[in-house]
Design an enzyme around this catalytic site. Structure first.
Site, PDB file in Angstrom:
ATOM      1  N   GLU A 169       9.008 -21.411 -11.563  1.00  0.00           N
ATOM      2  CA  GLU A 169       8.119 -22.226 -10.745  1.00  0.00           C
ATOM      3  C   GLU A 169       6.780 -22.494 -11.419  1.00  0.00           C
ATOM      4  O   GLU A 169       5.721 -22.099 -10.908  1.00  0.00           O
ATOM      5  CB  GLU A 169       7.864 -21.566  -9.384  1.00  0.00           C
ATOM      6  CG  GLU A 169       9.123 -21.325  -8.577  1.00  0.00           C
ATOM      7  CD  GLU A 169       8.843 -20.929  -7.129  1.00  0.00           C
ATOM      8  OE1 GLU A 169       7.670 -20.715  -6.797  1.00  0.00           O
ATOM      9  OE2 GLU A 169       9.802 -20.848  -6.352  1.00  0.00           O
ATOM     10  N   GLU A 368      16.895 -19.369  -6.470  1.00  0.00           N
ATOM     11  CA  GLU A 368      16.271 -18.686  -5.332  1.00  0.00           C
ATOM     12  C   GLU A 368      16.553 -19.488  -4.075  1.00  0.00           C
ATOM     13  O   GLU A 368      16.508 -20.727  -4.097  1.00  0.00           O
ATOM     14  CB  GLU A 368      14.737 -18.587  -5.460  1.00  0.00           C
ATOM     15  CG  GLU A 368      14.247 -17.538  -6.399  1.00  0.00           C
ATOM     16  CD  GLU A 368      12.711 -17.443  -6.427  1.00  0.00           C
ATOM     17  OE1 GLU A 368      12.063 -17.654  -5.373  1.00  0.00           O
ATOM     18  OE2 GLU A 368      12.190 -17.162  -7.516  1.00  0.00           O
TER      19      GLU A 368
HETATM   20  C1  BGP Z   1       9.069 -18.114  -4.701  1.00  0.00           C
HETATM   21  C2  BGP Z   1       8.664 -17.175  -5.806  1.00  0.00           C
HETATM   22  C3  BGP Z   1       9.019 -15.759  -5.564  1.00  0.00           C
HETATM   23  C4  BGP Z   1       8.962 -15.302  -4.107  1.00  0.00           C
HETATM   24  C5  BGP Z   1       9.465 -16.364  -3.140  1.00  0.00           C
HETATM   25  C6  BGP Z   1       9.198 -16.069  -1.685  1.00  0.00           C
HETATM   26  O1  BGP Z   1       8.267 -19.244  -4.689  1.00  0.00           O
HETATM   27  O2  BGP Z   1       9.277 -17.538  -7.035  1.00  0.00           O
HETATM   28  O3  BGP Z   1       8.234 -14.967  -6.411  1.00  0.00           O
HETATM   29  O4  BGP Z   1       7.786 -14.734  -3.828  1.00  0.00           O
HETATM   30  O5  BGP Z   1       8.929 -17.616  -3.420  1.00  0.00           O
HETATM   31  O6  BGP Z   1       7.885 -16.428  -1.341  1.00  0.00           O
HETATM   32  P1  BGP Z   1       6.843 -15.409  -0.715  1.00  0.00           P
HETATM   33  O7  BGP Z   1       7.057 -14.133  -1.441  1.00  0.00           O
HETATM   34  O8  BGP Z   1       5.503 -15.987  -0.949  1.00  0.00           O
HETATM   35  O9  BGP Z   1       7.173 -15.327   0.733  1.00  0.00           O
END
Ligand code: BGP
Length: 472
Positions: A169, A368
């Protein structure tokens, strides 16, 4: 009702992902201060319940047991990130750390022994603070230090890693650090952000160039967070707003990293508003053109819905993408209220079809997708297991649309959930839990959730039963 078994392609990658800063804990190997540790030391109240990244899920001490949990939850592949700060504890450069090499080699070897493919990502928001002091992604010297770090990783782990990724990202740190105040060093300045974005893309290309020279097995690519963009209506003003939002958030990294070229419309728009980076050369552009991703990871959480601006722009304020659109709250949308993200399962299909139709159907996978839920102990049974039926439904509903995209020819090779064991969510720390395995923060005890059992079955059967009438 039209229930049928949705079968996935042979050798489909079932697994999950997390990152070094979010899961490893500092440990005793030696590690340079990261921007997250720096920010916590300066502003601890920005982090939920003042929980830092000091210990997180303590994977560094527990990785052998964690690999067994990966197996018990059906993993045949898993994405980690390699910590730049751990590999170069002097601040991101100079001598490489033998203790870090030993840790990652042992982790990767043991994963391979258990039949779990290693997907290694080189950058997941965790800039060494000393590198940030040199300008972070705004600095050519930092790009070179990063290329050195990546090349060092190829040399030490090339025999153990299945696929490599130059970054997770890359848009995130640009939005967080330069536009929206959710990453250190909390600058609001689009033009500087554009410079940092350009050098992130350049770093990606330079690393791919090195990778090709080394003739390693496997592929190298990038992981992008992509949201299909939907206009509120077909009113030309809404459609135009959606097109511009899509240029900023989707095409900005996707086009140069996969096709080797920045979208002309975005370049023209930034030129008009004097927001193009100052430092770029024709050699840089040639390097970007020649060294594109060989595989693409797609992080999908939510769609982007936009409408034409309803109010005039304050031109005295900083230039921002929102000068051209407003976010649209679609009546009737389904929400994950804990995270504030819309749940729109069909978006995963739209995204995969965009990649199929407009990006040469490059080999890709869902890198993800997941659902963060607060206070999950509410759903614990007497034995202490989280009965997270909502997560099982979330996974199935997304997978069904992924299956549909594959039926229609999308080149999708796997699905990785966010995440494996509950891990640290940046400024949200441990507020929302995403894992297939729950974590007791006081004791570090791990317990497989109901979704973890489901995931094992899903992976063993390479599919699941689903009412396909539900798909639109
Ligand atoms: C994505 C990231 C992750 C993870 C996920 C969930 O954007 O790559 O690192 O954190 O989001 O988001 P959050 O943890 O902010 O709820």
């Amino acid at each position: 009702m039209n229930k049928q078994k949705l079968n996935f392609p042979e050798e489909f990658w079932w697994g999950s992902a997390w990152s070094a800063e979010q899961a490893e804990g500092r440990g005793e190997t030696g590690k340079a201060e990261t921007v997250w540790e720096r920010w916590y030391s300066e502003q601890p109240t920005r982090f939920y319940n003042r929980v830092s990244s000091e210990i997180t899920t303590d994977h560094i001490h527990r990785y052998e047991d964690d690999i067994q949990l990966m197996k018990q939850t059906g993993h045949n592949s898993f994405r980690v990130s390699i910590s730049w700060a751990r590999m170069f504890p002097n601040g991101g450069e100079r001598a490489v750390n033998p203790a870090a090499i030993a840790f990652y080699r042992d982790l990767f070897s043991k994963m391979n022994q258990e039949g779990i493919k290693v997907f290694a990502n080189l950058y997941h928001f965790d800039m060494p603070a000393a590198m940030q002091d040199k300008g972070g992604w705004e600095s050519r010297d930092v790009v070179e230090a990063y290329v050195h770090f990546a090349t060092t990783c190829f040399d030490h782990f090339g025999d153990l890693v299945y696929h490599w990724f130059t970054s997770n990202e890359p848009l995130g740190p640009i939005l967080g650090s330069y536009l929206e105040d959710f990453h250190y060093p909390n600058i609001v300045d689009f033009k500087r952000g554009a410079q940092a974005a350009f050098f992130t893309v350049l770093a990606h290309a330079k690393i791919i160039e090195r990778f090709k020279e080394k003739k390693l097995s496997g592929k190298i690519g990038v992981i992008l967070n992509l949201s299909p963009t939907f206009p509120r209506s077909q009113n030309p003003a809404d459609v135009k707003a959606a097109e511009i939002a899509d240029l900023f958030y989707t095409r900005s990294f996707l086009d140069p990293m996969v096709k080797g070229e920045f979208p002309q419309k975005l370049v023209d728009l930034l030129r008009k508003y004097e927001q193009l980076p100052n430092d770029y050369t024709s050699e840089d552009l040639a390097c970007i053109k020649e060294n594109t991703a060989q595989i693409l990871g797609l992080n999908y959480y939510e769609p982007r819905r936009v409408k034409a601006r309803m109010s005039a722009v304050n031109e005295m304020g900083p230039f921002l993408p929102e000068w051209f659109f407003e976010n649209h709250i679609m009546p009737g949308r389904k929400m994950n209220e804990y995270r504030g993200w819309e749940i729109y399962e069909k978006g995963i299909y739209d995204l995969c079809m965009d990649i199929k139709n407009n990006y040469g159907n490059i080999e890709a996978f869902i890198s993800e997708n997941g659902m963060g839920v607060a206070n999950e102990e509410r759903f614990m049974d007497e034995a202490g297991q989280v009965i997270d039926e909502y997560r099982i439904d979330f996974i199935k509903d997304h997978l069904a649309y992924l299956w549909k995209a594959i039926q229609e020819g999308a080149n999708i090779k796997g699905y990785h959930l966010w995440t494996f064991i509950d891990c640290w969510s940046w400024i949200n720390a441990y507020k929302n839990r995403y894992g297939l395995v729950s974590l007791d923060l006081d004791t570090q005890k791990r317990t497989i959730k109901k979704s973890g059992e489901f995931y094992k079955q899903l992976s063993d059967e390479n599919g699941f039963e689903y009412d396909v009438d539900y798909l639109v």
